[in-house]
Design an enzyme around this catalytic site. Sequence first.
Site, PDB file in Angstrom:
ATOM      1  N   SER A  44       0.783  -1.229   0.000  1.00 34.97           N
ATOM      2  CA  SER A  44       0.000   0.000   0.000  1.00 34.97           C
ATOM      3  C   SER A  44       0.816   1.280   0.000  1.00 34.97           C
ATOM      4  O   SER A  44       0.296   2.334  -0.363  1.00 34.97           O
ATOM      5  CB  SER A  44      -0.943   0.011   1.209  1.00 34.97           C
ATOM      6  OG  SER A  44      -0.205   0.017   2.420  1.00 34.97           O
TER       7      SER A  44
ATOM      8  N   HIS B 140      -5.602  -4.517  -0.398  1.00 34.50           N
ATOM      9  CA  HIS B 140      -5.594  -3.401  -1.346  1.00 34.50           C
ATOM     10  C   HIS B 140      -5.883  -3.876  -2.776  1.00 34.50           C
ATOM     11  O   HIS B 140      -5.690  -3.111  -3.725  1.00 34.50           O
ATOM     12  CB  HIS B 140      -4.263  -2.659  -1.283  1.00 34.50           C
ATOM     13  CG  HIS B 140      -4.057  -1.943   0.014  1.00 34.50           C
ATOM     14  ND1 HIS B 140      -4.578  -0.702   0.271  1.00 34.50           N
ATOM     15  CD2 HIS B 140      -3.408  -2.323   1.142  1.00 34.50           C
ATOM     16  CE1 HIS B 140      -4.251  -0.332   1.494  1.00 34.50           C
ATOM     17  NE2 HIS B 140      -3.542  -1.295   2.056  1.00 34.50           N
TER      18      HIS B 140
ATOM     19  N   LYS C 154     -12.066  -1.193   2.716  1.00 28.02           N
ATOM     20  CA  LYS C 154     -11.399  -0.368   1.709  1.00 28.02           C
ATOM     21  C   LYS C 154     -12.291  -0.302   0.462  1.00 28.02           C
ATOM     22  O   LYS C 154     -13.265   0.436   0.453  1.00 28.02           O
ATOM     23  CB  LYS C 154      -9.996  -0.896   1.436  1.00 28.02           C
ATOM     24  CG  LYS C 154      -9.076  -0.710   2.654  1.00 28.02           C
ATOM     25  CD  LYS C 154      -7.670  -1.145   2.394  1.00 28.02           C
ATOM     26  CE  LYS C 154      -6.737  -0.746   3.523  1.00 28.02           C
ATOM     27  NZ  LYS C 154      -7.043  -1.337   4.831  1.00 28.02           N
TER      28      LYS C 154
END
Length: 406
Positions: A188, A216, A247
Amino acid sequence: MDYHAFFQAELDTLKDDGRYRIFAELERRAGAFPRARHHVDGAVNDVTVWCSNDYLGMGQHPAVLAAMHETLDSCGAGAGGTRNISGTTHQHVQLEAELADLHGKESALLFTSGYVSNWAALGTLAARMPNCVVLSDALNHASMIEGIRHSRAQCLRFKHNDPEDLDRLLATIEPGRPKLVAFESVYSMDGDIAPIAEILDVCEKHGALSYIDEVHGVGLYGPRGGGVAEREGLMDRIDVIEGTLGKAFGVMGGYIAASTALCDFIRSFASGFIFSTALPPAIAAGACASIRHLKASNVERTQHQERVAQVRRRLDAMGIPTLDNPSHIIPIMVGDAHKCKMISDWLLEHHGIYVQPINYPTVPMGTERLRITPSPVHTDGDIDRLVTALSEIWSQCALARRAMAA
């Protein structure tokens, strides 16, 4: 010992180093993301958020909000306790089924966050497999490191994204010993992507269990949002896929997807699961709706990649130095903690642009950066304002530029 004096001295050191974190008080606005209200000193100002991990804006998607409202009205607020006692609801069961289907696995298991899912799963696997040795990528997330450390298993770090070094280390371990290889798909801070196929080749060669963190990647990559491993057709070769609901899916929670036996093993032995209150049913329902939508829709992923590419082009044209990578994360390299924070503060104060500085220990000293995460809902005007403001402050700080693109 003067405890409070010690605490204050440590905080003063952070401030002197430019690493003290100040939280901006933001009020997200449903239907208006990436806009938010910034509360400071009794005043309220509008800002545009450029560093959210709600990568696709699913935290405000009508299907997600409708599912949460409906479940809140029908089930109430909380889950009622841990799932072992009173917290296994119909929504938890539905969500785990969606996650297992997303990754092509027999089963899935929910946790309260991605941090907890890594800590609990890795810690339990490495601790309870007799004489297990863990092979951990050198840049793995803190949650993975803490889980491995908690297990007290032997841990060998292999060079970042280096299958050859992993192969070398695995070759030193006796063949019958349990081996667990832990790595990420998208890292990330730098935004680089692991050579997943090559790492799996090495795992299979040495009989090692493979564990990938896709936090991610899920929602963003693959035809149904299963992550980088889905995009590359590799999910069936991975033993454990770990992900987050907080996320790209826009809600909250973490999970693992794996075989029925492995998930049941973690469910039965992981203290981080056993003793944690379950996610509220409304949260689980919202996550379920988000996953279902992104399984069927590529619109958000396509628009997201277009926005990312546009921001990269505009920054390159201005000579603003970014870290090249193949993912959706755009690190703008500053290289100085004090200037990084100053730029962040200036952007917020003068242009209503919110982007947090990323300093040590999150990244090594000398690589301080702003981490930009474009979303499908950032407009052309948002991008214009961001790039223009960055160019202005870059000149004010006398920071080096790249050779400007033609």
